[in-house]
Scaffold this motif. Structure first.
Motif, PDB file in Angstrom:
ATOM      1  N   LEU A 184      41.239 -40.241  68.359  1.00  0.00           N
ATOM      2  CA  LEU A 184      39.820 -40.062  68.011  1.00  0.00           C
ATOM      3  C   LEU A 184      39.623 -40.254  66.510  1.00  0.00           C
ATOM      4  O   LEU A 184      38.660 -40.909  66.067  1.00  0.00           O
ATOM      5  N   LEU A 185      40.552 -39.702  65.736  1.00  0.00           N
ATOM      6  CA  LEU A 185      40.484 -39.873  64.282  1.00  0.00           C
ATOM      7  C   LEU A 185      40.468 -41.367  63.924  1.00  0.00           C
ATOM      8  O   LEU A 185      39.647 -41.831  63.119  1.00  0.00           O
ATOM      9  N   MET A 186      41.355 -42.098  64.578  1.00  0.00           N
ATOM     10  CA  MET A 186      41.413 -43.541  64.294  1.00  0.00           C
ATOM     11  C   MET A 186      40.124 -44.242  64.723  1.00  0.00           C
ATOM     12  O   MET A 186      39.633 -45.139  64.035  1.00  0.00           O
ATOM     13  N   ALA A 187      39.590 -43.810  65.857  1.00  0.00           N
ATOM     14  CA  ALA A 187      38.351 -44.445  66.338  1.00  0.00           C
ATOM     15  C   ALA A 187      37.221 -44.213  65.338  1.00  0.00           C
ATOM     16  O   ALA A 187      36.374 -45.090  65.126  1.00  0.00           O
ATOM     17  N   VAL A 188      37.211 -43.043  64.703  1.00  0.00           N
ATOM     18  CA  VAL A 188      36.172 -42.781  63.699  1.00  0.00           C
ATOM     19  C   VAL A 188      36.442 -43.651  62.470  1.00  0.00           C
ATOM     20  O   VAL A 188      35.527 -44.298  61.940  1.00  0.00           O
ATOM     21  N   GLN A 189      37.711 -43.673  62.060  1.00  0.00           N
ATOM     22  CA  GLN A 189      38.044 -44.473  60.864  1.00  0.00           C
ATOM     23  C   GLN A 189      37.767 -45.963  61.077  1.00  0.00           C
ATOM     24  O   GLN A 189      37.364 -46.669  60.166  1.00  0.00           O
ATOM     25  N   ASP A 190      37.954 -46.405  62.319  1.00  0.00           N
ATOM     26  CA  ASP A 190      37.682 -47.822  62.618  1.00  0.00           C
ATOM     27  C   ASP A 190      36.196 -48.103  62.822  1.00  0.00           C
ATOM     28  O   ASP A 190      35.797 -49.234  63.091  1.00  0.00           O
ATOM     29  N   GLY A 191      35.410 -47.071  62.829  1.00  0.00           N
ATOM     30  CA  GLY A 191      33.975 -47.266  63.018  1.00  0.00           C
ATOM     31  C   GLY A 191      33.554 -47.351  64.474  1.00  0.00           C
ATOM     32  O   GLY A 191      32.398 -47.669  64.775  1.00  0.00           O
ATOM     33  N   ASP A 192      34.463 -47.080  65.387  1.00  0.00           N
ATOM     34  CA  ASP A 192      34.084 -47.152  66.810  1.00  0.00           C
ATOM     35  C   ASP A 192      33.371 -45.895  67.285  1.00  0.00           C
ATOM     36  O   ASP A 192      32.634 -45.930  68.275  1.00  0.00           O
ATOM     37  N   VAL A 193      33.643 -44.798  66.627  1.00  0.00           N
ATOM     38  CA  VAL A 193      32.908 -43.560  66.936  1.00  0.00           C
ATOM     39  C   VAL A 193      32.235 -43.113  65.641  1.00  0.00           C
ATOM     40  O   VAL A 193      32.913 -42.858  64.643  1.00  0.00           O
ATOM     41  N   PRO A 194      30.916 -43.045  65.624  1.00  0.00           N
ATOM     42  CA  PRO A 194      30.226 -42.670  64.383  1.00  0.00           C
ATOM     43  C   PRO A 194      30.544 -41.227  63.979  1.00  0.00           C
ATOM     44  O   PRO A 194      30.571 -40.345  64.838  1.00  0.00           O
ATOM     45  N   GLU A 195      30.736 -41.011  62.696  1.00  0.00           N
ATOM     46  CA  GLU A 195      31.065 -39.647  62.254  1.00  0.00           C
ATOM     47  C   GLU A 195      29.952 -38.640  62.562  1.00  0.00           C
ATOM     48  O   GLU A 195      30.245 -37.488  62.878  1.00  0.00           O
ATOM     49  N   PRO A 196      28.673 -39.040  62.497  1.00  0.00           N
ATOM     50  CA  PRO A 196      27.636 -38.053  62.857  1.00  0.00           C
ATOM     51  C   PRO A 196      27.819 -37.494  64.269  1.00  0.00           C
ATOM     52  O   PRO A 196      27.416 -36.362  64.557  1.00  0.00           O
ATOM     53  N   LEU A 197      28.443 -38.274  65.108  1.00  0.00           N
ATOM     54  CA  LEU A 197      28.674 -37.791  66.474  1.00  0.00           C
ATOM     55  C   LEU A 197      29.750 -36.701  66.468  1.00  0.00           C
ATOM     56  O   LEU A 197      29.665 -35.706  67.205  1.00  0.00           O
ATOM     57  N   ILE A 198      30.730 -36.864  65.628  1.00  0.00           N
ATOM     58  CA  ILE A 198      31.763 -35.831  65.453  1.00  0.00           C
ATOM     59  C   ILE A 198      31.096 -34.584  64.880  1.00  0.00           C
ATOM     60  O   ILE A 198      31.341 -33.457  65.324  1.00  0.00           O
ATOM     61  N   ASP A 199      30.240 -34.797  63.891  1.00  0.00           N
ATOM     62  CA  ASP A 199      29.524 -33.664  63.285  1.00  0.00           C
ATOM     63  C   ASP A 199      28.712 -32.918  64.334  1.00  0.00           C
ATOM     64  O   ASP A 199      28.649 -31.695  64.335  1.00  0.00           O
ATOM     65  N   ASP A 200      28.097 -33.693  65.218  1.00  0.00           N
ATOM     66  CA  ASP A 200      27.284 -33.067  66.267  1.00  0.00           C
ATOM     67  C   ASP A 200      28.147 -32.168  67.142  1.00  0.00           C
ATOM     68  O   ASP A 200      27.784 -31.019  67.431  1.00  0.00           O
ATOM     69  N   ALA A 201      29.306 -32.676  67.550  1.00  0.00           N
ATOM     70  CA  ALA A 201      30.191 -31.875  68.411  1.00  0.00           C
ATOM     71  C   ALA A 201      30.611 -30.596  67.689  1.00  0.00           C
ATOM     72  O   ALA A 201      30.568 -29.496  68.261  1.00  0.00           O
ATOM     73  N   VAL A 202      30.993 -30.733  66.440  1.00  0.00           N
ATOM     74  CA  VAL A 202      31.488 -29.569  65.702  1.00  0.00           C
ATOM     75  C   VAL A 202      30.349 -28.583  65.432  1.00  0.00           C
ATOM     76  O   VAL A 202      30.515 -27.368  65.535  1.00  0.00           O
ATOM     77  N   ARG A 203      29.181 -29.133  65.140  1.00  0.00           N
ATOM     78  CA  ARG A 203      28.029 -28.250  64.917  1.00  0.00           C
ATOM     79  C   ARG A 203      27.751 -27.393  66.159  1.00  0.00           C
ATOM     80  O   ARG A 203      27.445 -26.208  66.054  1.00  0.00           O
ATOM     81  N   ARG A 204      27.866 -28.010  67.309  1.00  0.00           N
ATOM     82  CA  ARG A 204      27.621 -27.267  68.557  1.00  0.00           C
ATOM     83  C   ARG A 204      28.578 -26.072  68.679  1.00  0.00           C
ATOM     84  O   ARG A 204      28.188 -24.986  69.084  1.00  0.00           O
ATOM     85  N   MET A 205      29.833 -26.317  68.328  1.00  0.00           N
ATOM     86  CA  MET A 205      30.815 -25.225  68.452  1.00  0.00           C
ATOM     87  C   MET A 205      30.580 -24.153  67.404  1.00  0.00           C
ATOM     88  O   MET A 205      30.580 -22.964  67.709  1.00  0.00           O
ATOM     89  N   VAL A 206      30.393 -24.595  66.173  1.00  0.00           N
ATOM     90  CA  VAL A 206      30.217 -23.616  65.092  1.00  0.00           C
ATOM     91  C   VAL A 206      28.947 -22.795  65.347  1.00  0.00           C
ATOM     92  O   VAL A 206      28.908 -21.582  65.144  1.00  0.00           O
ATOM     93  N   ARG A 207      27.918 -23.472  65.828  1.00  0.00           N
ATOM     94  CA  ARG A 207      26.666 -22.776  66.142  1.00  0.00           C
ATOM     95  C   ARG A 207      26.933 -21.608  67.089  1.00  0.00           C
ATOM     96  O   ARG A 207      26.493 -20.484  66.871  1.00  0.00           O
TER      97      ARG A 207
END
Ligand code: BGC
Length: 696
Positions: A284-307
């Motif tokens: 997943l880290l590589m997919a973000v670094q390669d631009g295949d998964v947008p980082e805001p989407l990662i932020d969204d997932a983490v925000r949901r948990m932290v919330r």
């Protein structure tokens, strides 16, 4: 790269809409944003998968998902499950979900959930992998015992109650989203399901758990729905759960095979891969670094948990200590739940309650009479400090006054039959065990034959032939077909898997210290021919609108015992049905009142049930649908007026063409009674058409 181009813009929009933008400005959201902004990409991705290993390492009891220690963001610590904390030695074992569904009492389910949440938090955990709220489409499903029944309204009410109870201290995790109702092919099967059936029958209870119960998290299922694995199902997760329902919590995958890809899962909204990173983590880290998964989407997932961590105070000490685990208070709740969920199916000649008077002789027969039998060996298994067996419960209840002959066998010999013949009454304890049904792979899986084993049927018949006063106490997680033994016995008490205090509850009921008040949360058919097909070999199955009571009602079949049925040691009358209005429009909540009287000589509880019909509907509907119920406890001779509320929007159907819920202009017949087949009171409710309407 192609994927990134395709997904970038719509995802940015989705993330903005679905991840708490409605709360922007609130303190909570500000704190969440501040924390997430300080996290590195590595820290964020690390929070998106478990790190305990495929199997929990020796000494660990809880599945771990890392937080960020330097920022004070706690990890998730998870434990199964539906009948109590699986991995915690001595945690309270409650009756299984099906037994609790049979209580028709959300009040006690709320207390069960609260007790489990307390025990989990005291054990250092914070996510309970429960409740199981999959529809029991067919009683052959191996995990039948974990869910609350076959009706979407009953499932919804129990799910909301349980989730709210758990979330007094921890996070709940309704599972498995969605259409997970077969065990043996669960990792591969694709369930084809039309949109109306999906929304009305298979998802509504999840919607209630999320919107009304405020469940903080949801577990995706192993199977596919309409060609896409549930863990990466765009329609289920992205469109419906996080889109239509505005769910602001997080989605975790079912274990190991519940995640099937990196990009598909991440892009379609799976927030956590469990229990280890196979597709998340490094890939997943590589997919973000390669631009295949947008980082805001990662932020969204983490925000949901932290919330949810902050919202439910997981970063604060719980103030609970281990003394709550298996505490007397929780054991008392388990006993009460077992009493409330037991269903008296037959009581000819008032064979029950039994006389505990001096000089009586009772034969207690069957291997299961003195065998702990609390449910399957799968992920919902528990480790109670003790289990009160039916024999123990009976012996402690009668003390020295009554002679109890225990015949601990399933195959009787002539001496046994003589002893049985000499008894004043015979209690045969039999049914199913973890060898007959359970979770696939780690348990027994699906149960294709709904009969008892031939040996156990013979046991019942032989005992009944030796003594006409034969009472069967039946254990099991779902519907059992009765073969030809039912007419031979005087009484039948369905106790399901009644938890570690089950033996006491059974004795309370057998001797009339408590009065049975459970009602069947599922149809007990006469045979498989009364049910829709169940196929656990084919990898493509289709679920249509009808199963359970809706199926037998539509086919005009007479089941052995109908949905909602259950007897009592007393009798009740219900009359004087009054509605607060006879015409209604969208948004109204119509109140139906009915007088319930205990006309017998024992205190007892009755479940008043309200069903709606749809004469002239433009779409295919159930003959009748459960839309409300209330359980009322009455002393002998006592009368009470009970009220059942019906939100009119709950009569809507899902209009696929419009992608919206719609109320039809119909004159609904509303029936009230004490089972789906005993509905003596009726009135009508004319509803005006309206679309779209919002529905829980
Ligand atoms: C089950 C889940 C359970 C998980 C963790 C899976 O196999 O389907 O219900 O929560 O294991 O034990």
């Amino acid at each position: 790269m192609i994927l990134r181009r395709l997904f970038w813009v719509p995802l940015a929009v989705i993330i903005a809409c679905s991840s708490g933008s409605s709360n922007v400005g609130s303190d909570l959201e500000r704190r969440v944003d501040e924390l997430v902004a300080q996290m590195t990409l590595d820290e964020k991705v690390a929070q998106m998968s478990g790190d305990s290993g495929v199997f929990l390492p020796e000494g660990d009891t809880l599945w771990n998902v890392p937080g960020v220690e330097r920022l004070g963001v706690p990890p998730f610590k998870m434990a199964d499950g539906p009948r109590g904390l699986g991995p915690i030695q001595g945690a309270t074992t409650f009756p299984v979900g099906m037994a609790r569904g049979a209580s028709w009492e959300p009040g006690i389910e709320n207390r069960v959930g609260a007790a489990m949440g307390r025990e989990l938090r005291a054990a250092g955990g914070n996510i309970l992998l429960a409740p199981t709220i999959n529809m029991l489409r067919h009683p052959s499903w191996g995990r039948s015992q974990e869910t609350y029944g076959e009706d979407v309204h009953l499932l919804s009410r129990m799910a909301v109650a349980f989730v709210q109870g758990v979330q007094e201290n921890a996070l709940a995790n309704p599972k498995h989203y969605a259409a997970n109702s077969i065990e043996d092919t669960r990792f591969e099967v694709d369930v084809t399901i039309d949109e109306r059936t999906l929304r009305e029958i298979y998802l509504k209870q999840f919607r209630a758990a999320v919107l009304e119960g405020q469940a903080a998290s949801v577990m995706s299922a192993y199977n596919s729905v309409n060609g896409q694995f549930c863990g990466e199902n765009e329609h289920l997760i992205r469109d419906i759960l996080k889109g239509d329902w505005g769910f602001d919590g997080f989605v975790l995958s079912d274990w190991i095979f519940g995640t099937q890809s990196t990009l598909g899962s991440a892009l379609n909204g799976l927030d956590i891969e469990m229990p280890i990173a196979r597709f998340y983590g490094e890939p997943l880290l590589m997919a973000v670094q390669d631009g295949d998964v947008p980082e805001p989407l990662i932020d969204d997932a983490v925000r949901r948990m932290v919330r949810k961590k902050l919202q439910y105070g997981l970063d604060q000490p719980s103030g609970l200590d281990e003394s709550v685990i298996g505490s007397d208070e929780h054991l008392a709740i388990a006993r009460e739940a077992a009493v409330e969920g037991s269903v008296l199916l037959k009581n000819a000649s008032n064979a029950l309650p039994l006389d505990a008077g001096a000089g009586q002789r009772i034969a207690v027969v069957g291997l299961l009479a003195d065998t702990p039998n609390t449910g399957d060996d799968g992920s919902s298994d528990t480790m109670p400090a003790f289990v009160v067996t039916p024999l123990q419960g009976i012996e402690e209840a009668v003390g020295e006054a009554v002679v109890v002959d225990h015949i601990a066998k399933d195959v009787l010999d002539s001496d046994d039959l003589v002893a049985i013949g000499a008894a004043d009454a015979v209690v045969v304890v039999t049914g199913l065990t973890a060898e007959d049904e359970g979770e696939g792979l780690i348990g027994a899986g699906d149960r294709l034959d709904l009969d008892l084993s031939p040996e156990r049927e013979t046991l019942i018949r032989d005992a009944a032939a030796a003594n006409p006063r034969t009472i069967v106490v039946l254990e099991g997680g779902g519907a059992i077909t009765m073969g030809d033994w039912l007419p031979e016995v005087e009484a039948l008490l369905m106790v399901w898997y009644p938890g570690q205090m089950g033996g006491y509850a059974i004795a309370d009921l057998l001797f009339g210290v408590a009065n049975p008040s459970g009602k069947l949360p599922i149809t007990f058919p006469t045979g498989l021919d009364q049910l829709p097909p169940f196929d656990n070999v084919l990898l493509d199955v289709t679920y249509d609108y009808f199963h359970g009571y809706r199926y037998v009602d539509r086919n005009g079949a007479t089941p052995e015992f109908p949905f909602g049925f259950g007897l009592s040691y007393t009798t009740f009358s219900i009359d004087n049905l009054q509605a607060s209005q006879s015409t209604a429009v969208a948004g109204d909540v119509v109140r139906f009142n009915v007088d319930v009287t205990n006309t017998g000589s024992a205190a007892g509880a009755e479940v008043v049930q309200l069903y709606a019909t749809y004469p002239g509907s433009a779409v295919e509907r159930s003959e009748r649908d459960l839309k409300g119920f209330v359980k009322v406890m009455l002393e002998p001779g006592e009368s009470q007026t009970v009220e059942i509320s019906l939100p009119v929007n709950d009569l809507a159907y899902y209009d696929v063409a419009e992608s919206a819920w719609a109320l039809e202009a119909l004159e609904h017949a509303i029936h009230v009674g004490t089972s789906s087949r005993d509905l003596p009171l009726s009135t009508t409710l004319s509803v005006a058409a309206q679309a779209p309407v919002s529905v829980y």
